[in-house]
Design a protein around this motif. Sequence first.
Motif, PDB file in Angstrom:
ATOM      1  N   PRO A  35      -5.447   6.988 -13.494  1.00 57.62           N
ATOM      2  CA  PRO A  35      -6.788   7.314 -12.983  1.00 57.62           C
ATOM      3  C   PRO A  35      -7.209   6.454 -11.793  1.00 57.62           C
ATOM      4  CG  PRO A  35      -6.792   7.309 -15.376  1.00 57.62           C
ATOM      5  CD  PRO A  35      -5.464   6.777 -14.962  1.00 57.62           C
ATOM      6  N   ARG A  36      -6.912   5.172 -11.813  1.00 56.79           N
ATOM      7  CA  ARG A  36      -7.282   4.316 -10.678  1.00 56.79           C
ATOM      8  C   ARG A  36      -6.561   4.748  -9.407  1.00 56.79           C
ATOM      9  NH1 ARG A  36      -6.607   0.695 -14.758  1.00 56.79           N
ATOM     10  NH2 ARG A  36      -4.543   0.098 -13.988  1.00 56.79           N
ATOM     11  N   ALA A  37      -5.288   5.088  -9.549  1.00 56.65           N
ATOM     12  CA  ALA A  37      -4.526   5.538  -8.382  1.00 56.65           C
ATOM     13  C   ALA A  37      -5.094   6.837  -7.826  1.00 56.65           C
ATOM     14  CB  ALA A  37      -3.054   5.709  -8.753  1.00 56.65           C
ATOM     15  N   ARG A  38      -5.460   7.758  -8.685  1.00 52.08           N
ATOM     16  CA  ARG A  38      -6.030   9.025  -8.224  1.00 52.08           C
ATOM     17  C   ARG A  38      -7.350   8.796  -7.498  1.00 52.08           C
ATOM     18  NH1 ARG A  38      -2.341  12.277  -7.368  1.00 52.08           N
ATOM     19  NH2 ARG A  38      -4.056  13.676  -6.875  1.00 52.08           N
ATOM     20  N   GLU A 122      -3.842  13.034   5.961  1.00 53.93           N
ATOM     21  CA  GLU A 122      -3.476  14.450   5.987  1.00 53.93           C
ATOM     22  C   GLU A 122      -1.960  14.622   6.020  1.00 53.93           C
ATOM     23  OE1 GLU A 122      -5.434  16.749   8.965  1.00 53.93           O
ATOM     24  OE2 GLU A 122      -7.445  16.168   8.306  1.00 53.93           O
ATOM     25  N   ARG A 123      -1.288  13.851   6.865  1.00 46.22           N
ATOM     26  CA  ARG A 123       0.168  13.951   6.932  1.00 46.22           C
ATOM     27  C   ARG A 123       0.807  13.373   5.669  1.00 46.22           C
ATOM     28  NH1 ARG A 123       2.735  12.912  12.888  1.00 46.22           N
ATOM     29  NH2 ARG A 123       1.641  14.576  13.997  1.00 46.22           N
ATOM     30  N   ALA A 124       0.280  12.278   5.169  1.00 42.06           N
ATOM     31  CA  ALA A 124       0.853  11.685   3.957  1.00 42.06           C
ATOM     32  C   ALA A 124       0.795  12.661   2.783  1.00 42.06           C
ATOM     33  CB  ALA A 124       0.126  10.394   3.609  1.00 42.06           C
ATOM     34  N   ALA A 125      -0.232  13.483   2.734  1.00 44.30           N
ATOM     35  CA  ALA A 125      -0.381  14.448   1.642  1.00 44.30           C
ATOM     36  C   ALA A 125       0.702  15.527   1.676  1.00 44.30           C
ATOM     37  CB  ALA A 125      -1.762  15.098   1.704  1.00 44.30           C
ATOM     38  N   LEU A 126       1.378  15.692   2.808  1.00 43.81           N
ATOM     39  CA  LEU A 126       2.455  16.683   2.918  1.00 43.81           C
ATOM     40  C   LEU A 126       3.749  16.198   2.279  1.00 43.81           C
ATOM     41  CD1 LEU A 126       1.934  17.745   6.650  1.00 43.81           C
ATOM     42  CD2 LEU A 126       1.286  19.060   4.605  1.00 43.81           C
ATOM     43  N   LEU A 127       3.869  14.902   2.056  1.00 41.64           N
ATOM     44  CA  LEU A 127       5.113  14.342   1.528  1.00 41.64           C
ATOM     45  C   LEU A 127       5.189  14.545   0.015  1.00 41.64           C
ATOM     46  CD1 LEU A 127       5.061  11.009   3.565  1.00 41.64           C
ATOM     47  CD2 LEU A 127       6.393  13.073   4.057  1.00 41.64           C
ATOM     48  N   PRO A 128       6.338  14.952  -0.495  1.00 42.91           N
ATOM     49  CA  PRO A 128       6.462  15.154  -1.949  1.00 42.91           C
ATOM     50  C   PRO A 128       6.498  13.827  -2.695  1.00 42.91           C
ATOM     51  CG  PRO A 128       8.569  15.515  -0.880  1.00 42.91           C
ATOM     52  CD  PRO A 128       7.563  15.292   0.226  1.00 42.91           C
ATOM     53  N   GLY A 129       6.316  13.923  -4.004  1.00 49.21           N
ATOM     54  CA  GLY A 129       6.348  12.712  -4.821  1.00 49.21           C
ATOM     55  C   GLY A 129       5.033  11.969  -4.768  1.00 49.21           C
ATOM     56  N   TRP A 130       5.122  10.650  -4.948  1.00 48.01           N
ATOM     57  CA  TRP A 130       3.913   9.839  -5.006  1.00 48.01           C
ATOM     58  C   TRP A 130       4.134   8.511  -4.287  1.00 48.01           C
ATOM     59  CZ3 TRP A 130      -1.006  10.290  -5.505  1.00 48.01           C
ATOM     60  CH2 TRP A 130      -1.797   9.184  -5.795  1.00 48.01           C
ATOM     61  N   CYS A 131       3.465   8.337  -3.171  1.00 46.57           N
ATOM     62  CA  CYS A 131       3.442   7.060  -2.436  1.00 46.57           C
ATOM     63  C   CYS A 131       4.854   6.495  -2.210  1.00 46.57           C
ATOM     64  CB  CYS A 131       2.552   6.058  -3.148  1.00 46.57           C
ATOM     65  SG  CYS A 131       0.802   6.522  -3.124  1.00 46.57           S
ATOM     66  N   GLY A 132       5.725   7.346  -1.685  1.00 47.84           N
ATOM     67  CA  GLY A 132       7.079   6.903  -1.350  1.00 47.84           C
ATOM     68  C   GLY A 132       8.097   7.068  -2.449  1.00 47.84           C
ATOM     69  N   ASN A 133       7.665   7.446  -3.633  1.00 47.01           N
ATOM     70  CA  ASN A 133       8.574   7.618  -4.770  1.00 47.01           C
ATOM     71  C   ASN A 133       8.772   9.105  -5.043  1.00 47.01           C
ATOM     72  OD1 ASN A 133       8.825   4.743  -5.602  1.00 47.01           O
ATOM     73  ND2 ASN A 133       6.622   4.959  -5.852  1.00 47.01           N
TER      74      ASN A 133
END
Length: 200
Positions: A35-38, A122-133
């Motif tokens: 939840p904190r991450a979201r 906006e661009r980061a949201a296009l990347l799959p996974g979560w924060c580089g993982n």
Amino acid sequence: MGFTSAWSISCHEDSVIADLAPRTAAAIEADRTCPRARRRWTAWQRAPLPDHRTWWTCTPAEDEAIRSFQDLTRPGRHVDDLCAFPFVDDVWERQPDQELMFVSVHSKAYPVSALFHAVGPERAALLPGWCGNFLLTAAETRRALPAVEQALGFGPAERAQEQVWLDPEPRESVLDGPLRVWRAAVQAGLGLCGLAFHVY
């Protein structure tokens, strides 16, 4: 206290991805659904941060937003715990070809934080996974390539404006390596494993 962090992206056969999946996918999902991450992700999507070169003059509200972003983009607890020795060594040993890997290691800095701040929410949201993982089969890697190219593809004018705060990297920048490896994976028909973690 000092720390060293790393971000690794490696190409693998689907059989390796399947072998890594039970533990890796669960750790990524646990960090993603925290939840904190979201809340931190939503806050960053609503209000992108100012240029990092101005952070030393920021207002208290901006300082709070910067700390929230840094907490969001540092290695998540579950993936970080997973990547303790010998897990990462095992992942790397399964891909001996350096051209099919990207590894960025830094003291007192986080490669994913630098990349995400450079490309924006906006661009980061296009990347799959979560924060580089992420852990993707060959088919998933191929399907994701257009979005990754949109997120990480920079024209000359855009590239001149992009700044990251990392020290010069010995091999390649976080602005170059991830897309290079993604394209190499698609060309070779391989999947991808991305892991952001503390070395110590």
